[in-house]
Design a protein around this motif. Structure first.
Motif, PDB file in Angstrom:
ATOM      1  N   CYS A  28       1.017 -19.974  35.233  1.00  0.00           N
ATOM      2  CA  CYS A  28       1.102 -19.193  34.246  1.00  0.00           C
ATOM      3  C   CYS A  28       0.889 -20.137  32.921  1.00  0.00           C
ATOM      4  CB  CYS A  28       2.622 -18.680  33.756  1.00  0.00           C
ATOM      5  SG  CYS A  28       2.962 -17.763  32.345  1.00  0.00           S
ATOM      6  N   ILE A  29       0.128 -19.770  31.782  1.00  0.00           N
ATOM      7  CA  ILE A  29      -0.133 -20.783  30.644  1.00  0.00           C
ATOM      8  C   ILE A  29       0.013 -20.005  29.476  1.00  0.00           C
ATOM      9  CG2 ILE A  29      -1.469 -22.743  31.984  1.00  0.00           C
ATOM     10  CD1 ILE A  29      -3.945 -20.922  30.617  1.00  0.00           C
ATOM     11  N   THR A  30       0.844 -18.975  29.521  1.00  0.00           N
ATOM     12  CA  THR A  30       0.835 -18.105  28.084  1.00  0.00           C
ATOM     13  C   THR A  30       1.658 -18.864  27.211  1.00  0.00           C
ATOM     14  OG1 THR A  30       1.218 -16.135  29.767  1.00  0.00           O
ATOM     15  CG2 THR A  30       1.943 -15.950  27.419  1.00  0.00           C
ATOM     16  N   GLY A  31       1.196 -18.935  26.059  1.00  0.00           N
ATOM     17  CA  GLY A  31       1.933 -19.623  24.976  1.00  0.00           C
ATOM     18  C   GLY A  31       1.203 -21.001  24.647  1.00  0.00           C
ATOM     19  N   MET A  32       0.692 -21.513  25.493  1.00  0.00           N
ATOM     20  CA  MET A  32      -0.153 -22.915  25.251  1.00  0.00           C
ATOM     21  C   MET A  32      -1.323 -22.965  24.849  1.00  0.00           C
ATOM     22  SD  MET A  32       1.562 -25.093  28.585  1.00  0.00           S
ATOM     23  CE  MET A  32       0.970 -23.892  29.729  1.00  0.00           C
ATOM     24  N   SER A  33      -1.614 -23.872  24.154  1.00  0.00           N
ATOM     25  CA  SER A  33      -3.078 -23.946  23.777  1.00  0.00           C
ATOM     26  C   SER A  33      -3.461 -25.360  23.592  1.00  0.00           C
ATOM     27  CB  SER A  33      -3.139 -23.499  22.234  1.00  0.00           C
ATOM     28  OG  SER A  33      -2.473 -24.196  21.400  1.00  0.00           O
ATOM     29  N   TYR A  34      -4.714 -25.252  23.766  1.00  0.00           N
ATOM     30  CA  TYR A  34      -5.564 -26.654  24.005  1.00  0.00           C
ATOM     31  C   TYR A  34      -6.917 -27.003  23.264  1.00  0.00           C
ATOM     32  CZ  TYR A  34      -2.430 -26.642  28.100  1.00  0.00           C
ATOM     33  OH  TYR A  34      -1.273 -26.483  28.726  1.00  0.00           O
ATOM     34  N   ASP A  35      -7.008 -28.353  22.715  1.00  0.00           N
ATOM     35  CA  ASP A  35      -8.388 -28.350  22.075  1.00  0.00           C
ATOM     36  C   ASP A  35      -9.747 -28.326  22.931  1.00  0.00           C
ATOM     37  OD1 ASP A  35      -6.849 -29.509  19.518  1.00  0.00           O
ATOM     38  OD2 ASP A  35      -6.556 -31.174  20.911  1.00  0.00           O
ATOM     39  N   LEU A  36      -9.415 -28.445  24.200  1.00  0.00           N
ATOM     40  CA  LEU A  36     -10.407 -28.264  25.213  1.00  0.00           C
ATOM     41  C   LEU A  36      -9.984 -27.815  26.330  1.00  0.00           C
ATOM     42  CD1 LEU A  36     -13.433 -29.100  25.865  1.00  0.00           C
ATOM     43  CD2 LEU A  36     -12.454 -31.397  26.320  1.00  0.00           C
ATOM     44  N   VAL A  37     -10.807 -26.661  26.959  1.00  0.00           N
ATOM     45  CA  VAL A  37     -10.621 -26.429  28.287  1.00  0.00           C
ATOM     46  C   VAL A  37     -11.591 -26.428  29.183  1.00  0.00           C
ATOM     47  CG1 VAL A  37      -9.924 -24.282  29.816  1.00  0.00           C
ATOM     48  CG2 VAL A  37      -8.868 -24.390  27.507  1.00  0.00           C
ATOM     49  N   LEU A  38     -11.366 -27.192  30.244  1.00  0.00           N
ATOM     50  CA  LEU A  38     -12.529 -27.623  31.282  1.00  0.00           C
ATOM     51  C   LEU A  38     -12.091 -26.539  32.423  1.00  0.00           C
ATOM     52  CD1 LEU A  38     -12.534 -31.573  30.901  1.00  0.00           C
ATOM     53  CD2 LEU A  38     -13.989 -29.501  29.677  1.00  0.00           C
ATOM     54  N   VAL A  39     -13.065 -25.849  33.071  1.00  0.00           N
ATOM     55  CA  VAL A  39     -12.898 -25.095  34.152  1.00  0.00           C
ATOM     56  C   VAL A  39     -13.808 -25.210  35.349  1.00  0.00           C
ATOM     57  CG1 VAL A  39     -12.488 -22.670  34.830  1.00  0.00           C
ATOM     58  CG2 VAL A  39     -12.157 -23.259  32.547  1.00  0.00           C
ATOM     59  N   ASP A  40     -13.018 -25.621  36.457  1.00  0.00           N
ATOM     60  CA  ASP A  40     -14.006 -25.901  37.805  1.00  0.00           C
ATOM     61  C   ASP A  40     -13.938 -24.878  38.561  1.00  0.00           C
ATOM     62  OD1 ASP A  40     -15.294 -27.625  39.261  1.00  0.00           O
ATOM     63  OD2 ASP A  40     -13.702 -28.100  40.699  1.00  0.00           O
ATOM     64  N   GLU A  41     -15.190 -24.425  39.028  1.00  0.00           N
ATOM     65  CA  GLU A  41     -15.574 -23.181  39.834  1.00  0.00           C
ATOM     66  C   GLU A  41     -14.928 -22.082  39.345  1.00  0.00           C
ATOM     67  OE1 GLU A  41     -17.552 -23.709  41.938  1.00  0.00           O
ATOM     68  OE2 GLU A  41     -17.283 -25.455  43.217  1.00  0.00           O
ATOM     69  N   PHE A  42     -15.320 -21.777  38.002  1.00  0.00           N
ATOM     70  CA  PHE A  42     -14.899 -20.530  37.441  1.00  0.00           C
ATOM     71  C   PHE A  42     -15.405 -19.325  38.054  1.00  0.00           C
ATOM     72  CE2 PHE A  42     -19.223 -21.075  35.406  1.00  0.00           C
ATOM     73  CZ  PHE A  42     -19.507 -19.814  35.441  1.00  0.00           C
ATOM     74  N   LEU A  45      -7.844 -15.178  30.940  1.00  0.00           N
ATOM     75  CA  LEU A  45      -6.536 -15.807  30.380  1.00  0.00           C
ATOM     76  C   LEU A  45      -6.653 -17.166  29.962  1.00  0.00           C
ATOM     77  CD1 LEU A  45      -3.594 -15.572  29.183  1.00  0.00           C
ATOM     78  CD2 LEU A  45      -2.750 -16.169  31.749  1.00  0.00           C
ATOM     79  N   ILE A  46      -7.202 -17.845  30.896  1.00  0.00           N
ATOM     80  CA  ILE A  46      -7.432 -19.478  30.645  1.00  0.00           C
ATOM     81  C   ILE A  46      -8.414 -19.861  29.434  1.00  0.00           C
ATOM     82  CG2 ILE A  46      -8.487 -21.557  31.713  1.00  0.00           C
ATOM     83  CD1 ILE A  46      -7.412 -20.459  34.528  1.00  0.00           C
ATOM     84  N   LYS A  47      -9.308 -18.803  29.269  1.00  0.00           N
ATOM     85  CA  LYS A  47     -10.339 -19.128  28.362  1.00  0.00           C
ATOM     86  C   LYS A  47      -9.841 -18.822  26.868  1.00  0.00           C
ATOM     87  CE  LYS A  47     -13.513 -16.331  29.822  1.00  0.00           C
ATOM     88  NZ  LYS A  47     -14.989 -15.593  29.662  1.00  0.00           N
ATOM     89  N   THR A  48      -8.745 -18.020  26.694  1.00  0.00           N
ATOM     90  CA  THR A  48      -8.066 -17.456  25.590  1.00  0.00           C
ATOM     91  C   THR A  48      -7.041 -18.763  24.973  1.00  0.00           C
ATOM     92  OG1 THR A  48      -5.870 -16.878  26.512  1.00  0.00           O
ATOM     93  CG2 THR A  48      -7.836 -15.484  26.126  1.00  0.00           C
ATOM     94  N   ARG A  49      -6.606 -19.901  25.929  1.00  0.00           N
ATOM     95  CA  ARG A  49      -6.044 -21.080  25.616  1.00  0.00           C
ATOM     96  C   ARG A  49      -6.734 -22.094  24.872  1.00  0.00           C
ATOM     97  NH1 ARG A  49      -1.814 -19.193  24.991  1.00  0.00           N
ATOM     98  NH2 ARG A  49      -3.208 -17.287  24.957  1.00  0.00           N
TER      99      ARG A  49
END
Length: 202
Positions: free
Chosen positions: A161-175, A185-189
């Motif tokens: 769960c990462i609800t509520g957190m935000s990041y400058d850069l999101v890196l996703v491996d094996e999306f 959900l991850i993309k919205t962070r």
């Protein structure tokens, strides 16, 4: 600062100047940073510096030359996707003070943390550089590292769960192997950019 350098047993009268020059080269070139400071464990040849292969150079171009908020791209297995994303996470957090989220579909966060711990071990080249340009590491734990310059990397797998957190850069491996709802959900962070690489799941 000098005390930190002395404690690494790497001190010489010219080291601060060398570090300034090296840090400048890193900022100018991710490829220089990866080749000089990032290392990989090869099953036959042991520990090697990360000299980008042709596919990783394509990944670099995809990341640097693409101004879109979302970059999704497929690469074959064993192309170095995870290694590239890991090195890029460190690069962005260390030199550009970015809050980076590194997300994967499996238990890789634990593996990536072990790599991180090794790279930043006391006396390592990267630790000396990090101490010099950021004043050191504020926190390093099971799934996160924070630098005193404000940059950080958080590792998660897709069902965390990462609800509520935000990041400058999101890196996703094996999306393409992630649960669709988790990936969305991850993309919205991200507040700025999402970079997602994968092998095709078919």
């Amino acid at each position: 600062m000098i005390t930190t350098i002395v404690n690494t047993k790497l001190f010489d009268p010219f080291l601060p100047g060398k570090l300034i020059s090296s840090a400048h080269n890193c900022v100018e070139s991710f490829e220089y940073f990866s080749a000089k400071y990032c290392k990989i464990d090869h099953p036959i040849n042991g520990t090697l510096h990360l000299n980008l292969n042709d596919l990783q150079k394509d990944m670099k171009s995809s990341v640097i030359l693409n101004s879109e908020d979302l970059v999704e791209k497929f690469y074959p297995r064993q192309s170095g996707k995870t290694t590239f994303l890991f090195a890029y996470a460190v690069y962005q957090a260390l030199f550009f003070h970015k809050h980076v989220l590194f997300a994967t579909h499996q238990n890789y966060p634990n593996i990536e943390y072990e790599k991180l711990e090794k790279l930043f071990s006391e006396g390592s080249e990267l630790r000396v550089l990090a101490d010099f340009i950021t004043n050191g590491i504020k926190f390093i734990g099971k799934n996160k590292i924070e630098f005193l310059n404000g940059g950080s990397i958080t590792f998660i797998k897709n069902n965390q769960c990462i609800t509520g957190m935000s990041y400058d850069l999101v890196l996703v491996d094996e999306f393409d192997f992630m649960e669709k709802t988790a990936y969305e959900l991850i993309k919205t962070r991200s507040t700025h950019k999402v970079i997602a690489f994968s092998t095709a799941n078919n």
